[in-house]
Design a protein around this motif. Structure first.
Motif, PDB file in Angstrom:
ATOM      1  N   ALA A 238     -25.018  21.069  38.217  1.00 26.63           N
ATOM      2  CA  ALA A 238     -26.372  20.563  38.460  1.00 26.63           C
ATOM      3  C   ALA A 238     -26.807  20.942  39.864  1.00 26.63           C
ATOM      4  CB  ALA A 238     -26.408  19.045  38.293  1.00 26.63           C
ATOM      5  N   LYS A 239     -28.045  21.381  39.976  1.00 27.19           N
ATOM      6  CA  LYS A 239     -28.592  21.737  41.288  1.00 27.19           C
ATOM      7  C   LYS A 239     -29.316  20.533  41.857  1.00 27.19           C
ATOM      8  CE  LYS A 239     -31.334  25.275  43.669  1.00 27.19           C
ATOM      9  NZ  LYS A 239     -30.177  25.725  44.468  1.00 27.19           N
ATOM     10  N   GLY A 240     -28.900  20.115  43.064  1.00 27.52           N
ATOM     11  CA  GLY A 240     -29.489  18.939  43.679  1.00 27.52           C
ATOM     12  C   GLY A 240     -30.828  19.224  44.325  1.00 27.52           C
ATOM     13  N   MET A 241     -31.530  18.172  44.637  1.00 29.57           N
ATOM     14  CA  MET A 241     -32.832  18.307  45.300  1.00 29.57           C
ATOM     15  C   MET A 241     -32.624  18.497  46.800  1.00 29.57           C
ATOM     16  SD  MET A 241     -34.997  15.345  43.337  1.00 29.57           S
ATOM     17  CE  MET A 241     -35.264  15.411  41.556  1.00 29.57           C
ATOM     18  N   ASP A 242     -33.572  19.185  47.441  1.00 27.04           N
ATOM     19  CA  ASP A 242     -33.470  19.445  48.875  1.00 27.04           C
ATOM     20  C   ASP A 242     -33.493  18.156  49.686  1.00 27.04           C
ATOM     21  OD1 ASP A 242     -33.374  22.161  48.375  1.00 27.04           O
ATOM     22  OD2 ASP A 242     -35.547  22.436  48.578  1.00 27.04           O
ATOM     23  N   SER A 243     -34.162  17.142  49.171  1.00 22.26           N
ATOM     24  CA  SER A 243     -34.251  15.870  49.891  1.00 22.26           C
ATOM     25  C   SER A 243     -32.958  15.064  49.813  1.00 22.26           C
ATOM     26  CB  SER A 243     -35.405  15.029  49.325  1.00 22.26           C
ATOM     27  OG  SER A 243     -35.214  14.785  47.928  1.00 22.26           O
ATOM     28  N   ASP A 244     -32.067  15.441  48.914  1.00 22.57           N
ATOM     29  CA  ASP A 244     -30.798  14.715  48.730  1.00 22.57           C
ATOM     30  C   ASP A 244     -29.733  15.359  49.610  1.00 22.57           C
ATOM     31  OD1 ASP A 244     -28.708  13.169  47.866  1.00 22.57           O
ATOM     32  OD2 ASP A 244     -28.601  14.041  45.848  1.00 22.57           O
ATOM     33  N   ARG A 245     -29.653  14.932  50.866  1.00 27.88           N
ATOM     34  CA  ARG A 245     -28.703  15.509  51.817  1.00 27.88           C
ATOM     35  C   ARG A 245     -27.277  15.161  51.408  1.00 27.88           C
ATOM     36  NH1 ARG A 245     -30.830  17.177  56.708  1.00 27.88           N
ATOM     37  NH2 ARG A 245     -28.805  16.842  57.693  1.00 27.88           N
ATOM     38  N   GLY A 246     -26.447  16.193  51.306  1.00 27.74           N
ATOM     39  CA  GLY A 246     -25.069  15.969  50.906  1.00 27.74           C
ATOM     40  C   GLY A 246     -24.893  15.680  49.435  1.00 27.74           C
ATOM     41  N   LEU A 247     -25.988  15.731  48.662  1.00 24.73           N
ATOM     42  CA  LEU A 247     -25.961  15.467  47.218  1.00 24.73           C
ATOM     43  C   LEU A 247     -25.346  14.103  46.893  1.00 24.73           C
ATOM     44  CD1 LEU A 247     -24.811  18.971  45.875  1.00 24.73           C
ATOM     45  CD2 LEU A 247     -27.132  18.130  46.285  1.00 24.73           C
ATOM     46  N   ILE A 248     -25.544  13.144  47.779  1.00 27.24           N
ATOM     47  CA  ILE A 248     -24.961  11.809  47.588  1.00 27.24           C
ATOM     48  C   ILE A 248     -25.562  11.125  46.365  1.00 27.24           C
ATOM     49  CG2 ILE A 248     -24.547   9.561  48.623  1.00 27.24           C
ATOM     50  CD1 ILE A 248     -23.081  11.871  49.960  1.00 27.24           C
ATOM     51  N   ALA A 249     -26.901  11.137  46.264  1.00 29.20           N
ATOM     52  CA  ALA A 249     -27.561  10.471  45.139  1.00 29.20           C
ATOM     53  C   ALA A 249     -27.178  11.136  43.822  1.00 29.20           C
ATOM     54  CB  ALA A 249     -29.081  10.498  45.332  1.00 29.20           C
ATOM     55  N   LEU A 250     -27.156  12.458  43.790  1.00 25.22           N
ATOM     56  CA  LEU A 250     -26.791  13.169  42.567  1.00 25.22           C
ATOM     57  C   LEU A 250     -25.344  12.899  42.183  1.00 25.22           C
ATOM     58  CD1 LEU A 250     -27.406  15.189  40.333  1.00 25.22           C
ATOM     59  CD2 LEU A 250     -26.836  17.031  41.936  1.00 25.22           C
ATOM     60  N   GLU A 251     -24.467  12.877  43.163  1.00 19.45           N
ATOM     61  CA  GLU A 251     -23.054  12.622  42.881  1.00 19.45           C
ATOM     62  C   GLU A 251     -22.848  11.221  42.304  1.00 19.45           C
ATOM     63  OE1 GLU A 251     -18.710  12.884  45.185  1.00 19.45           O
ATOM     64  OE2 GLU A 251     -20.579  13.090  46.296  1.00 19.45           O
ATOM     65  N   ASN A 252     -23.500  10.237  42.904  1.00 18.01           N
ATOM     66  CA  ASN A 252     -23.358   8.866  42.407  1.00 18.01           C
ATOM     67  C   ASN A 252     -23.928   8.732  40.994  1.00 18.01           C
ATOM     68  OD1 ASN A 252     -22.165   8.022  44.801  1.00 18.01           O
ATOM     69  ND2 ASN A 252     -24.119   7.412  45.726  1.00 18.01           N
ATOM     70  N   GLU A 253     -25.078   9.372  40.762  1.00 14.13           N
ATOM     71  CA  GLU A 253     -25.698   9.283  39.441  1.00 14.13           C
ATOM     72  C   GLU A 253     -24.837   9.964  38.379  1.00 14.13           C
ATOM     73  OE1 GLU A 253     -30.070  10.028  37.361  1.00 14.13           O
ATOM     74  OE2 GLU A 253     -29.442  11.268  39.052  1.00 14.13           O
ATOM     75  N   MET A 254     -24.333  11.157  38.685  1.00 15.28           N
ATOM     76  CA  MET A 254     -23.502  11.877  37.725  1.00 15.28           C
ATOM     77  C   MET A 254     -22.197  11.138  37.456  1.00 15.28           C
ATOM     78  SD  MET A 254     -23.972  15.940  38.606  1.00 15.28           S
ATOM     79  CE  MET A 254     -22.956  16.423  37.198  1.00 15.28           C
ATOM     80  N   THR A 255     -21.632  10.539  38.487  1.00 10.38           N
ATOM     81  CA  THR A 255     -20.393   9.776  38.301  1.00 10.38           C
ATOM     82  C   THR A 255     -20.611   8.625  37.333  1.00 10.38           C
ATOM     83  OG1 THR A 255     -19.615  10.336  40.531  1.00 10.38           O
ATOM     84  CG2 THR A 255     -18.618   8.423  39.481  1.00 10.38           C
ATOM     85  N   GLY A 256     -21.701   7.864  37.543  1.00  9.08           N
ATOM     86  CA  GLY A 256     -21.968   6.735  36.664  1.00  9.08           C
ATOM     87  C   GLY A 256     -22.238   7.163  35.229  1.00  9.08           C
ATOM     88  N   LEU A 257     -23.021   8.233  35.054  1.00  3.55           N
ATOM     89  CA  LEU A 257     -23.348   8.696  33.702  1.00  3.55           C
ATOM     90  C   LEU A 257     -22.116   9.241  32.976  1.00  3.55           C
ATOM     91  CD1 LEU A 257     -26.782  10.465  34.356  1.00  3.55           C
ATOM     92  CD2 LEU A 257     -26.397   8.319  33.112  1.00  3.55           C
ATOM     93  N   LEU A 258     -21.300  10.022  33.685  1.00  4.70           N
ATOM     94  CA  LEU A 258     -20.113  10.587  33.045  1.00  4.70           C
ATOM     95  C   LEU A 258     -19.094   9.506  32.696  1.00  4.70           C
ATOM     96  CD1 LEU A 258     -19.471  13.932  34.976  1.00  4.70           C
ATOM     97  CD2 LEU A 258     -19.955  13.657  32.541  1.00  4.70           C
ATOM     98  N   ARG A 259     -18.928   8.531  33.566  1.00  6.84           N
ATOM     99  CA  ARG A 259     -17.999   7.432  33.261  1.00  6.84           C
ATOM    100  C   ARG A 259     -18.471   6.671  32.024  1.00  6.84           C
ATOM    101  NH1 ARG A 259     -14.137   5.739  36.800  1.00  6.84           N
ATOM    102  NH2 ARG A 259     -14.281   3.655  35.872  1.00  6.84           N
ATOM    103  N   GLY A 260     -19.798   6.454  31.943  1.00  6.12           N
ATOM    104  CA  GLY A 260     -20.318   5.769  30.766  1.00  6.12           C
ATOM    105  C   GLY A 260     -20.168   6.608  29.513  1.00  6.12           C
TER     106      GLY A 260
END
Length: 415
Positions: A238-260
């Motif tokens: 997944a390609k993160g947004m430029d505003s998401d520094r360090g892809l923190i928001a994307l990483e947290n979201e993907m972690t929660g979705l994949l675990r579910g």
């Protein structure tokens, strides 16, 4: 006007010093030349090598988060390697699940690759990087199509036998050129060429290159290869947004979705790894930072020696021009005028040596070193000029101070 007069006179005296005793001056400036050459050459080689190595890992993408079984790095006390093999690989249903729900990603793709032999008539190309992709693959990774086109959504959905080829494959299978619209075979199946990728050239390492790439629809790839635990494993990215520094928001979201999606309980650890493409580039950058510092220290000693050489020239210059200094002060020249005159002169002399060093570094960029392309950046040029000026000013401070404090009467009497 006074400042321009100072600069002109200082430049004239610097040229006079070069002409009056060329051998002495050149030997004194040699330290600055060697020092600037050593530092800027190290920085230039390090920057060039770092750029070439990072470009070799361009297939990982930029600002991309990948779903893998293995992490790119592991810290102390990580659990045994064999436990990674027990993790399930990513699959197409997880890709669809994430695509429908991710909010912090610009795009998401799934791909799988394998080494394959491509054929067309009596010609063949072995070791091609056959990669099955989806329509949004070009939104996550750089796919520079220079001739023809990329896949349409219909071609991806229907898993049609169409392909986009890298430059090396196209040249091998279609030496006559004009590969668009022609057919070739992959594992005995006919595929029509619809696009050609921009030529990338050789890298420093034997890593996946666009020149060896053969892109086909993900569904077509799945018909030819088994995608599973012990087969060829797909990778979700997944390609993160430029505003998401360090892809923190994307990483947290993907972690929660994949675990579910995988039904993991809160007490269970993740059975997947989320790898950032920048990790390898940052690790490479850290290594080259250390190398740059080591090179700067070594070159610094040479510049220090060069500074002593400039100071020696300036002490001699002050002694030879003592009468002139006395006459200037008796005619009303201020102390700062004499001070700046000698500071400018020492700076010009140091610049002569520094520019010579930069010219030698620039000459290195024309030396062919195989796949390593050497370039001299404007930053390194500015650094070399700046260091030369600083060394010149520091080397001329003491002689200039002595000249500025001279008594005009005593100076005129000096033979």
């Amino acid at each position: 006007m006074i400042i321009f007069k100072l600069i002109w006179e200082s430049f004239r005296f610097a040229l006079q010093a070069l002409r009056s005793n060329l051998t002495r001056t050149v030997l004194s400036l040699l330290g600055v030349t060697i020092g600037i050459f050593a530092i800027i050459a190290v920085f230039t080689l390090v920057d060039s090598l770092e750029k070439n190595i990072k470009s070799s890992f361009s297939f990982l993408g930029t600002n991309v988060l990948r779903v893998d079984r293995f992490p790119f790095s592991s810290g102390p006390g990580e659990y045994p390697w064999w436990r990674y093999f027990r993790r399930p690989p990513a699959n197409y249903s997880e890709f669809v699940f994430l695509k429908e729900r991710l909010k912090n990603a610009e795009a998401i793709t799934i791909s799988a690759s394998a080494s394959a032999t491509l054929k067309r008539g009596s010609s063949s190309f072995e070791g091609a990087n056959l990669e099955g992709v989806v329509f949004d693959h070009k939104e996550v990774y750089d796919v520079p199509v220079v001739d023809g086109r990329f896949f349409t959504e219909l071609e991806i959905t229907a898993a049609r036998n169409v392909t986009v080829l890298g430059a090396k494959i196209a040249n091998a299978l279609f030496p006559e050129g004009d590969a668009i619209g022609k057919e070739m075979k992959i594992k005995g199946q006919k595929f029509m060429v619809i696009g050609l990728l921009e030529e990338e050239g050789e890298g420093l390492f034997d890593l996946p290159s666009k020149d060896d790439a053969c892109l086909i629809p993900f569904g077509s790839f799945g018909k030819m290869y088994y995608l599973g635990r012990w087969g060829i494993e797909p990778t979700i990215a997944a390609k993160g947004m430029d505003s998401d520094r360090g892809l923190i928001a994307l990483e947290n979201e993907m972690t929660g979705l994949l675990r579910g999606k995988r039904g993991l309980k809160p007490t269970e650890e993740d059975d997947f790894a989320l790898n950032k493409s920048e990790f390898i580039q940052n690790a490479i950058g850290a290594i080259f930072d250390v190398i740059s510092i080591a090179g700067a220290v070594i070159g610094g000693f040479s510049i220090l020696v060069g500074g002593f050489g400039i100071a020696n020239i300036m002490f001699v210059s002050v002694r030879e021009r003592t009468n002139i200094i006395g006459i200037q002060k008796s005619l009303g020249a201020k102390n700062y005028f004499i001070l700046l005159q000698f500071l400018f002169e020492s700076t010009f002399l140091s610049l002569f040596g520094g520019l010579t060093g930069l010219v030698l570094v620039f000459a290195i960029t024309f030396i062919p070193l195989g796949s390593l392309e050497i370039f001299m950046s404007a930053k390194n040029m500015a650094l070399g000029i700046g260091l030369s000026m600083v060394i010149g000013m520091l080397s001329g401070v003491v002689p200039a101070g002595i000249a500025a404090r001279m008594d005009p009467v005593e100076a005129i009497r000096t033979n």
